[in-house]
Motif scaffolding. Structure first.
Motif, PDB file in Angstrom:
ATOM      1  N   LYS A  18       0.855  -1.180   0.000  1.00 10.09           N
ATOM      2  CA  LYS A  18       0.000   0.000   0.000  1.00 10.09           C
ATOM      3  C   LYS A  18       0.903   1.246   0.000  1.00 10.09           C
ATOM      4  O   LYS A  18       1.756   1.403   0.869  1.00 10.09           O
ATOM      5  CB  LYS A  18      -0.925   0.005   1.228  1.00 10.09           C
ATOM      6  N   PRO A  19       0.709   2.151  -0.970  1.00  4.68           N
ATOM      7  CA  PRO A  19       1.657   3.264  -1.139  1.00  4.68           C
ATOM      8  C   PRO A  19       1.496   4.387  -0.119  1.00  4.68           C
ATOM      9  O   PRO A  19       2.429   5.179   0.058  1.00  4.68           O
ATOM     10  CB  PRO A  19       1.360   3.769  -2.555  1.00  4.68           C
ATOM     11  N   ALA A  20       0.344   4.502   0.521  1.00  2.56           N
ATOM     12  CA  ALA A  20       0.114   5.635   1.432  1.00  2.56           C
ATOM     13  C   ALA A  20      -0.416   5.129   2.762  1.00  2.56           C
ATOM     14  O   ALA A  20      -1.486   4.493   2.823  1.00  2.56           O
ATOM     15  CB  ALA A  20      -0.891   6.614   0.810  1.00  2.56           C
ATOM     16  N   VAL A  21       0.326   5.407   3.826  1.00  2.37           N
ATOM     17  CA  VAL A  21      -0.059   5.025   5.167  1.00  2.37           C
ATOM     18  C   VAL A  21       0.516   6.044   6.138  1.00  2.37           C
ATOM     19  O   VAL A  21       1.581   6.632   5.898  1.00  2.37           O
ATOM     20  CB  VAL A  21       0.433   3.597   5.491  1.00  2.37           C
ATOM     21  N   HIS A  22      -0.195   6.266   7.231  1.00  8.09           N
ATOM     22  CA  HIS A  22       0.236   7.234   8.255  1.00  8.09           C
ATOM     23  C   HIS A  22       0.471   6.495   9.571  1.00  8.09           C
ATOM     24  O   HIS A  22      -0.244   5.524   9.888  1.00  8.09           O
ATOM     25  CB  HIS A  22      -0.813   8.330   8.461  1.00  8.09           C
ATOM     26  N   VAL A  23       1.455   6.991  10.330  1.00  7.77           N
ATOM     27  CA  VAL A  23       1.803   6.414  11.632  1.00  7.77           C
ATOM     28  C   VAL A  23       1.508   7.457  12.703  1.00  7.77           C
ATOM     29  O   VAL A  23       1.819   8.639  12.538  1.00  7.77           O
ATOM     30  CB  VAL A  23       3.282   5.992  11.664  1.00  7.77           C
ATOM     31  N   TYR A  24       0.882   6.989  13.817  1.00  5.74           N
ATOM     32  CA  TYR A  24       0.488   7.879  14.911  1.00  5.74           C
ATOM     33  C   TYR A  24       1.056   7.346  16.226  1.00  5.74           C
ATOM     34  O   TYR A  24       1.248   6.140  16.401  1.00  5.74           O
ATOM     35  CB  TYR A  24      -1.047   7.969  15.001  1.00  5.74           C
ATOM     36  N   ARG A  25       1.298   8.287  17.135  1.00  8.83           N
ATOM     37  CA  ARG A  25       1.687   7.911  18.494  1.00  8.83           C
ATOM     38  C   ARG A  25       0.450   7.492  19.269  1.00  8.83           C
ATOM     39  O   ARG A  25      -0.574   8.187  19.240  1.00  8.83           O
ATOM     40  CB  ARG A  25       2.389   9.073  19.203  1.00  8.83           C
ATOM     41  N   VAL A  26       0.554   6.399  19.950  1.00  5.75           N
ATOM     42  CA  VAL A  26      -0.587   5.852  20.682  1.00  5.75           C
ATOM     43  C   VAL A  26      -0.373   6.118  22.167  1.00  5.75           C
ATOM     44  O   VAL A  26       0.651   5.691  22.739  1.00  5.75           O
ATOM     45  CB  VAL A  26      -0.745   4.343  20.417  1.00  5.75           C
ATOM     46  N   PRO A  27      -1.292   6.786  22.824  1.00  2.00           N
ATOM     47  CA  PRO A  27      -1.162   6.991  24.278  1.00  2.00           C
ATOM     48  C   PRO A  27      -1.325   5.676  25.017  1.00  2.00           C
ATOM     49  O   PRO A  27      -1.957   4.727  24.508  1.00  2.00           O
ATOM     50  CB  PRO A  27      -2.290   7.977  24.595  1.00  2.00           C
ATOM     51  N   PRO A  28      -0.779   5.579  26.189  1.00  2.00           N
ATOM     52  CA  PRO A  28      -0.918   4.338  26.976  1.00  2.00           C
ATOM     53  C   PRO A  28      -2.379   4.015  27.232  1.00  2.00           C
ATOM     54  O   PRO A  28      -3.205   4.902  27.493  1.00  2.00           O
ATOM     55  CB  PRO A  28      -0.161   4.649  28.266  1.00  2.00           C
ATOM     56  N   ARG A  29      -2.675   2.759  27.157  1.00  2.00           N
ATOM     57  CA  ARG A  29      -4.058   2.322  27.353  1.00  2.00           C
ATOM     58  C   ARG A  29      -4.311   2.186  28.846  1.00  2.00           C
ATOM     59  O   ARG A  29      -3.623   1.435  29.555  1.00  2.00           O
ATOM     60  CB  ARG A  29      -4.291   0.990  26.625  1.00  2.00           C
ATOM     61  N   ALA A  30      -5.324   2.908  29.318  1.00  2.00           N
ATOM     62  CA  ALA A  30      -5.618   2.914  30.756  1.00  2.00           C
ATOM     63  C   ALA A  30      -6.372   1.664  31.185  1.00  2.00           C
ATOM     64  O   ALA A  30      -6.284   1.251  32.347  1.00  2.00           O
ATOM     65  CB  ALA A  30      -6.428   4.156  31.118  1.00  2.00           C
ATOM     66  N   SER A  31      -7.139   1.048  30.268  1.00  2.00           N
ATOM     67  CA  SER A  31      -7.925  -0.148  30.620  1.00  2.00           C
ATOM     68  C   SER A  31      -7.878  -1.121  29.449  1.00  2.00           C
ATOM     69  O   SER A  31      -7.246  -0.865  28.420  1.00  2.00           O
ATOM     70  CB  SER A  31      -9.368   0.241  30.967  1.00  2.00           C
ATOM     71  N   ASN A  32      -8.590  -2.213  29.618  1.00  2.00           N
ATOM     72  CA  ASN A  32      -8.639  -3.239  28.569  1.00  2.00           C
ATOM     73  C   ASN A  32      -9.813  -3.050  27.614  1.00  2.00           C
ATOM     74  O   ASN A  32     -10.184  -3.986  26.909  1.00  2.00           O
ATOM     75  CB  ASN A  32      -8.733  -4.623  29.219  1.00  2.00           C
ATOM     76  N   ARG A  33     -10.383  -1.893  27.552  1.00  2.00           N
ATOM     77  CA  ARG A  33     -11.558  -1.666  26.709  1.00  2.00           C
ATOM     78  C   ARG A  33     -11.190  -1.513  25.238  1.00  2.00           C
ATOM     79  O   ARG A  33     -12.062  -1.517  24.379  1.00  2.00           O
ATOM     80  CB  ARG A  33     -12.320  -0.417  27.170  1.00  2.00           C
ATOM     81  N   GLY A  34      -9.924  -1.361  24.870  1.00  2.00           N
ATOM     82  CA  GLY A  34      -9.537  -1.246  23.471  1.00  2.00           C
ATOM     83  C   GLY A  34      -9.033   0.141  23.134  1.00  2.00           C
ATOM     84  O   GLY A  34      -9.101   1.081  23.933  1.00  2.00           O
ATOM     85  N   TYR A  35      -8.550   0.277  21.879  1.00  2.00           N
ATOM     86  CA  TYR A  35      -8.005   1.545  21.409  1.00  2.00           C
ATOM     87  C   TYR A  35      -9.084   2.318  20.648  1.00  2.00           C
ATOM     88  O   TYR A  35      -9.963   1.735  20.014  1.00  2.00           O
ATOM     89  CB  TYR A  35      -6.800   1.313  20.490  1.00  2.00           C
ATOM     90  N   ARG A  36      -8.921   3.648  20.700  1.00  2.99           N
ATOM     91  CA  ARG A  36      -9.816   4.535  19.964  1.00  2.99           C
ATOM     92  C   ARG A  36      -8.957   5.481  19.133  1.00  2.99           C
ATOM     93  O   ARG A  36      -8.061   6.170  19.640  1.00  2.99           O
ATOM     94  CB  ARG A  36     -10.708   5.332  20.911  1.00  2.99           C
ATOM     95  N   ALA A  37      -9.222   5.530  17.811  1.00  3.54           N
ATOM     96  CA  ALA A  37      -8.428   6.375  16.912  1.00  3.54           C
ATOM     97  C   ALA A  37      -8.685   7.854  17.139  1.00  3.54           C
ATOM     98  O   ALA A  37      -7.848   8.689  16.772  1.00  3.54           O
ATOM     99  CB  ALA A  37      -8.741   6.014  15.464  1.00  3.54           C
ATOM    100  N   ALA A  38      -9.804   8.206  17.735  1.00  2.89           N
ATOM    101  CA  ALA A  38     -10.101   9.626  17.977  1.00  2.89           C
ATOM    102  C   ALA A  38      -9.139  10.252  18.975  1.00  2.89           C
ATOM    103  O   ALA A  38      -9.037  11.494  19.046  1.00  2.89           O
ATOM    104  CB  ALA A  38     -11.540   9.762  18.464  1.00  2.89           C
ATOM    105  N   GLU A  39      -8.400   9.463  19.720  1.00  6.76           N
ATOM    106  CA  GLU A  39      -7.464   9.976  20.725  1.00  6.76           C
ATOM    107  C   GLU A  39      -6.030  10.138  20.188  1.00  6.76           C
ATOM    108  O   GLU A  39      -5.123  10.419  20.954  1.00  6.76           O
ATOM    109  CB  GLU A  39      -7.457   9.028  21.929  1.00  6.76           C
ATOM    110  N   TRP A  40      -5.823   9.989  18.880  1.00  4.49           N
ATOM    111  CA  TRP A  40      -4.470   9.926  18.334  1.00  4.49           C
ATOM    112  C   TRP A  40      -4.015  11.247  17.680  1.00  4.49           C
ATOM    113  O   TRP A  40      -2.909  11.278  17.137  1.00  4.49           O
ATOM    114  CB  TRP A  40      -4.365   8.817  17.283  1.00  4.49           C
TER     115      TRP A  40
END
Length: 271
Positions: A18-40
């Motif tokens: 895939k020619p176009a992809v973006h990398v983001y810093r992920v904040p530490p996860r406070a719980s086991n509920r999963g990741y949310r892209a809106a926080e990136w």
């Protein structure tokens, strides 16, 4: 030699690019509920480049490379999917969290996002297909090591088991044979063909010495010689010889007596 053969078998295959992809810093996860892209902070990616998925043996590698030079930025080895190495976010289908390694034992989690939703779908399917193939190879290897443990195909008949064959062609031929009519046998044992449908049978011939009923006796009109009436009398198309002799029998009898010949000359025209 065995080590060289093993190295030749484990070649590197490219599964997806895939020619176009973006990398983001992920904040530490406070719980086991999963990741949310809106926080990136999606409007400020940490890095942008190309993504390539390769496979060597049973392990897949997610490689982040520079678009122009192809220099490796980071890679994430994946030994199981779905698993901890690749996780989907809860609020979008275009973003994933991958675990990268530097080869020295250090690991980190980063966010990866695709511009197009179709690219994210291809990324997911490429990993699924690879590990589906890994499971199939493992199953085939296990069956090859223990061939007796696999299910055996039994094609024999069980006790009391029957089968039914429905052959329509044989029934059709048998029915057609039973409906045929025997041909009538003629004299000498020869079979005669039946008359054609709608045909008219020929009229029977009259016995010798008898006149057909359809022919009437000649009538003599007043003033007309009997010779004309005899000449105008219609004759049958194919009269038998005996009937003809009967009609003209007076001529044969006339040669027997002179008196009859005299009377015949008086009433008949001389031929």
């Amino acid at each position: 030699m065995a080590a060289m053969a093993g190295e030749e078998e484990e070649y590197e295959a490219v599964l997806c690019v895939k020619p176009a992809v973006h990398v983001y810093r992920v904040p530490p996860r406070a719980s086991n509920r999963g990741y949310r892209a809106a926080e990136w902070q999606l409007d400020q990616p940490a890095w942008s480049g190309r993504l390539r998925i390769t496979a060597k043996g049973k392990i897949a590698f997610i490689k982040l490379e520079d678009k122009t030079s192809g220099e490796l930025f980071a890679q994430a080895p994946v030994e199981q999917f779905p698993g901890i190495a690749v996780e989907s976010v809860m609020d979008s289908s275009r973003y994933f969290v991958i675990r990268i390694e530097d080869g020295n034992g250090r690991r980190a989690f980063i966010g990866v996002g695709f511009v197009d939703r179709g690219d994210a779908f291809d990324f997911n399917v490429a990993l699924q297909d690879h590990f589906k193939w890994v499971r199939q190879q493992s199953e085939l290897a296990r069956q090859a090591e223990n061939p007796d443990q696999g299910p055996k195909l039994d094609l024999g008949f069980k006790e009391g088991q029957t089968i039914k064959l429905n052959i329509a062609n044989m029934k059709k031929k048998e029915g057609a044979t039973g409906n045929t009519r025997p041909r009538p046998a003629g004299p000498g044992g020869l079979s005669l063909l039946p008359p054609p449908p709608g045909g008219k049978s020929s009229a029977p011939l009259c016995p010798s010495g008898e006149r057909p009923s359809s022919l009437s006796a000649p009538t003599q009109l007043p003033g007309t010689p009997i010779t004309d009436s005899l000449l105008s009398w219609p004759q049958p198309a194919a009269a038998p010889s005996a009937a003809a002799a009967d009609v003209w029998g007076d001529f044969a009898k006339a040669s027997g007596s002179a008196s009859n010949q005299t009377q015949a000359n008086a009433g008949w025209v001389q031929f």
